[in-house]
Write a protein that holds these residues in place. Sequence first.
Motif, PDB file in Angstrom:
ATOM      1  N   GLY A   1      47.910  40.925  25.628  1.00 49.68           N
ATOM      2  CA  GLY A   1      46.941  40.614  23.919  1.00 49.68           C
ATOM      3  C   GLY A   1      46.058  39.774  24.060  1.00 49.68           C
ATOM      4  O   GLY A   1      45.168  39.483  23.035  1.00 49.68           O
ATOM      5  N   LYS A   2      46.482  38.435  24.925  1.00 48.34           N
ATOM      6  CA  LYS A   2      45.435  37.483  24.787  1.00 48.34           C
ATOM      7  C   LYS A   2      44.754  36.467  25.782  1.00 48.34           C
ATOM      8  O   LYS A   2      45.123  37.678  27.376  1.00 48.34           O
ATOM      9  N   LYS A   3      44.140  35.785  25.616  1.00 45.97           N
ATOM     10  CA  LYS A   3      42.948  36.036  26.442  1.00 45.97           C
ATOM     11  C   LYS A   3      43.859  35.137  27.931  1.00 45.97           C
ATOM     12  O   LYS A   3      44.606  34.231  27.932  1.00 45.97           O
ATOM     13  N   ARG A   4      43.341  34.922  29.008  1.00 48.81           N
ATOM     14  CA  ARG A   4      43.965  34.186  29.897  1.00 48.81           C
ATOM     15  C   ARG A   4      43.648  32.885  29.613  1.00 48.81           C
ATOM     16  O   ARG A   4      42.196  32.599  29.371  1.00 48.81           O
ATOM     17  N   GLU A   5      44.177  32.036  30.099  1.00 46.03           N
ATOM     18  CA  GLU A   5      44.635  30.477  30.060  1.00 46.03           C
ATOM     19  C   GLU A   5      44.946  29.251  31.015  1.00 46.03           C
ATOM     20  O   GLU A   5      46.134  29.948  31.852  1.00 46.03           O
ATOM     21  N   TRP A   6      44.580  28.442  31.301  1.00 43.61           N
ATOM     22  CA  TRP A   6      44.906  27.826  31.912  1.00 43.61           C
ATOM     23  C   TRP A   6      46.044  27.139  31.790  1.00 43.61           C
ATOM     24  O   TRP A   6      46.569  26.417  30.996  1.00 43.61           O
TER      25      TRP A   6
ATOM     26  N   PHE B   1      48.606  33.923  37.814  1.00 48.35           N
ATOM     27  CA  PHE B   1      47.316  33.451  38.509  1.00 48.35           C
ATOM     28  C   PHE B   1      47.361  32.505  39.033  1.00 48.35           C
ATOM     29  O   PHE B   1      47.086  31.516  38.547  1.00 48.35           O
ATOM     30  N   CYS B   2      47.550  32.770  40.043  1.00 44.68           N
ATOM     31  CA  CYS B   2      46.651  31.481  40.697  1.00 44.68           C
ATOM     32  C   CYS B   2      45.230  31.940  41.724  1.00 44.68           C
ATOM     33  O   CYS B   2      44.934  33.070  41.552  1.00 44.68           O
TER      34      CYS B   2
ATOM     35  N   GLY C   1      44.937  26.672  41.166  1.00 41.11           N
ATOM     36  CA  GLY C   1      44.869  26.458  39.481  1.00 41.11           C
ATOM     37  C   GLY C   1      46.212  27.511  39.689  1.00 41.11           C
ATOM     38  O   GLY C   1      45.852  28.585  39.957  1.00 41.11           O
ATOM     39  N   TRP C   2      46.826  27.388  38.201  1.00 43.64           N
ATOM     40  CA  TRP C   2      47.219  28.605  37.907  1.00 43.64           C
ATOM     41  C   TRP C   2      47.035  28.542  36.940  1.00 43.64           C
ATOM     42  O   TRP C   2      46.803  27.598  35.601  1.00 43.64           O
ATOM     43  N   PHE C   3      47.156  29.537  36.018  1.00 39.84           N
ATOM     44  CA  PHE C   3      46.813  30.311  34.757  1.00 39.84           C
ATOM     45  C   PHE C   3      47.583  31.449  34.614  1.00 39.84           C
ATOM     46  O   PHE C   3      48.432  31.997  35.292  1.00 39.84           O
ATOM     47  N   ARG C   4      47.441  31.961  33.639  1.00 33.80           N
ATOM     48  CA  ARG C   4      48.610  32.427  32.463  1.00 33.80           C
ATOM     49  C   ARG C   4      47.219  33.775  31.234  1.00 33.80           C
ATOM     50  O   ARG C   4      46.781  33.280  30.762  1.00 33.80           O
TER      51      ARG C   4
ATOM     52  N   TYR D   1      36.221  29.888  34.937  1.00 34.44           N
ATOM     53  CA  TYR D   1      35.156  30.261  36.246  1.00 34.44           C
ATOM     54  C   TYR D   1      34.011  29.117  36.866  1.00 34.44           C
ATOM     55  O   TYR D   1      33.618  29.903  37.953  1.00 34.44           O
ATOM     56  N   GLU D   2      34.996  28.154  37.563  1.00 32.25           N
ATOM     57  CA  GLU D   2      34.815  27.037  38.614  1.00 32.25           C
ATOM     58  C   GLU D   2      35.651  27.825  39.830  1.00 32.25           C
ATOM     59  O   GLU D   2      35.619  27.334  40.781  1.00 32.25           O
TER      60      GLU D   2
END
Length: 124
Positions: free
Chosen positions: A42-47, A95-96, A35-38, A109-110
Amino acid sequence: QVRLVESGGGLVQPGDSLTVSCTASGFTLNYYAIGWFRQAPGKKREWVAGIRSSGDSILYADSAKDRFIISIDRAKNTVYLQMDTLKSEDTAVYFCAANEGGWPSPSEYEYDYWGQGTQVTVSS
Protein backbone atom coordinates in the motif's frame (compact mmCIF):
# COMPACT_ATOMS: atom_id res chain seq x y z
CA GLN A 1 20.51 -11.01 -21.22
CA VAL A 2 20.82 -8.33 -18.58
CA ARG A 3 19.44 -9.47 -15.26
CA LEU A 4 19.47 -8.49 -11.63
CA VAL A 5 18.41 -11.17 -9.19
CA GLU A 6 17.72 -10.50 -5.55
CA SER A 7 17.92 -13.22 -2.93
CA GLY A 8 18.10 -13.71 0.81
CA GLY A 9 14.73 -12.38 1.86
CA GLY A 10 12.64 -14.16 4.44
CA LEU A 11 10.72 -14.00 7.70
CA VAL A 12 12.62 -12.71 10.71
CA GLN A 13 11.75 -11.40 14.15
CA PRO A 14 12.11 -7.79 15.31
CA GLY A 15 15.70 -7.11 16.30
CA ASP A 16 17.11 -9.77 13.98
CA SER A 17 19.57 -9.24 11.16
CA LEU A 18 19.26 -10.24 7.53
CA THR A 19 21.39 -9.77 4.45
CA VAL A 20 19.88 -9.60 0.99
CA SER A 21 21.92 -9.97 -2.16
CA CYS A 22 21.68 -8.60 -5.68
CA THR A 23 23.57 -10.49 -8.36
CA ALA A 24 24.00 -9.13 -11.86
CA SER A 25 24.28 -11.28 -14.96
CA GLY A 26 24.72 -10.33 -18.58
CA PHE A 27 26.77 -7.28 -17.63
CA THR A 28 29.45 -6.26 -15.17
CA LEU A 29 28.72 -3.88 -12.35
CA ASN A 30 31.85 -1.91 -13.15
CA TYR A 31 30.88 1.68 -14.01
CA TYR A 32 27.40 1.16 -12.56
CA ALA A 33 25.85 2.21 -9.32
CA ILE A 34 23.47 -0.11 -7.52
CA GLY A 35 20.57 1.09 -5.47
CA TRP A 36 18.35 -0.75 -3.06
CA PHE A 37 14.70 0.23 -2.89
CA ARG A 38 11.78 -1.21 -0.99
CA GLN A 39 8.03 -1.19 -1.29
CA ALA A 40 5.71 -1.96 1.57
CA PRO A 41 2.10 -2.99 0.98
CA GLY A 42 0.00 0.00 0.00
CA LYS A 43 2.98 2.34 -0.09
CA LYS A 44 5.16 3.89 -2.77
CA ARG A 45 8.53 2.41 -3.52
CA GLU A 46 11.22 4.16 -1.51
CA TRP A 47 14.96 4.34 -1.81
CA VAL A 48 17.05 2.66 0.88
CA ALA A 49 20.72 2.86 -0.06
CA GLY A 50 23.07 3.09 -3.02
CA ILE A 51 26.69 2.34 -3.82
CA ARG A 52 29.03 3.14 -6.68
CA SER A 53 30.75 0.08 -8.15
CA SER A 54 34.12 1.33 -6.94
CA GLY A 55 32.71 1.50 -3.42
CA ASP A 56 33.86 5.08 -2.95
CA SER A 57 30.40 6.61 -2.94
CA ILE A 58 27.72 5.29 -0.60
CA LEU A 59 24.44 6.92 0.30
CA TYR A 60 21.75 5.90 2.76
CA ALA A 61 18.20 7.00 3.31
CA ASP A 62 17.53 8.29 6.83
CA SER A 63 15.54 5.14 7.54
CA ALA A 64 18.61 3.01 6.81
CA LYS A 65 21.35 5.00 8.49
CA ASP A 66 22.98 3.28 11.48
CA ARG A 67 21.16 -0.02 10.84
CA PHE A 68 21.86 -0.99 7.21
CA ILE A 69 25.16 -1.49 5.42
CA ILE A 70 25.50 -1.70 1.65
CA SER A 71 28.56 -3.34 0.13
CA ILE A 72 29.80 -4.70 -3.17
CA ASP A 73 31.82 -7.74 -4.19
CA ARG A 74 32.92 -7.00 -7.73
CA ALA A 75 34.45 -10.45 -8.16
CA LYS A 76 31.00 -11.94 -7.58
CA ASN A 77 29.18 -9.13 -9.43
CA THR A 78 27.01 -8.86 -6.33
CA VAL A 79 25.82 -6.10 -4.05
CA TYR A 80 24.70 -6.82 -0.50
CA LEU A 81 22.42 -5.03 1.91
CA GLN A 82 23.04 -6.04 5.49
CA MET A 83 20.11 -5.08 7.68
CA ASP A 84 20.46 -5.05 11.46
CA THR A 85 18.01 -4.42 14.27
CA LEU A 86 15.11 -4.99 11.93
CA LYS A 87 11.74 -3.48 12.74
CA SER A 88 8.25 -4.35 11.63
CA GLU A 89 8.24 -1.22 9.48
CA ASP A 90 11.12 -2.67 7.46
CA THR A 91 8.70 -5.24 6.06
CA ALA A 92 8.65 -4.78 2.30
CA VAL A 93 9.70 -6.19 -1.03
CA TYR A 94 13.30 -5.18 -1.54
CA PHE A 95 14.45 -4.38 -5.07
CA CYS A 96 17.87 -3.67 -6.45
CA ALA A 97 18.47 -1.52 -9.50
CA ALA A 98 21.48 -0.59 -11.64
CA ASN A 99 22.30 2.95 -12.72
CA GLU A 100 24.52 3.08 -15.79
CA GLY A 101 25.51 6.62 -14.91
CA GLY A 102 27.67 5.17 -12.19
CA TRP A 103 26.58 7.30 -9.24
CA PRO A 104 24.10 6.23 -6.57
CA SER A 105 20.88 8.21 -6.60
CA PRO A 106 17.72 8.18 -4.49
CA SER A 107 15.64 8.72 -7.64
CA GLU A 108 14.26 5.52 -9.13
CA TYR A 109 14.15 7.28 -12.51
CA GLU A 110 17.95 7.26 -12.64
CA TYR A 111 18.08 3.46 -12.78
CA ASP A 112 18.19 1.44 -15.96
CA TYR A 113 17.75 -2.16 -14.80
CA TRP A 114 15.64 -3.62 -12.02
CA GLY A 115 15.36 -6.95 -10.30
CA GLN A 116 12.11 -8.70 -9.41
CA GLY A 117 12.46 -8.18 -5.68
CA THR A 118 12.76 -10.30 -2.57
CA GLN A 119 10.27 -10.27 0.30
CA VAL A 120 11.47 -9.31 3.75
CA THR A 121 8.97 -9.77 6.56
CA VAL A 122 9.71 -8.69 10.10
CA SER A 123 7.20 -10.10 12.53
CA SER A 124 7.04 -11.80 15.89
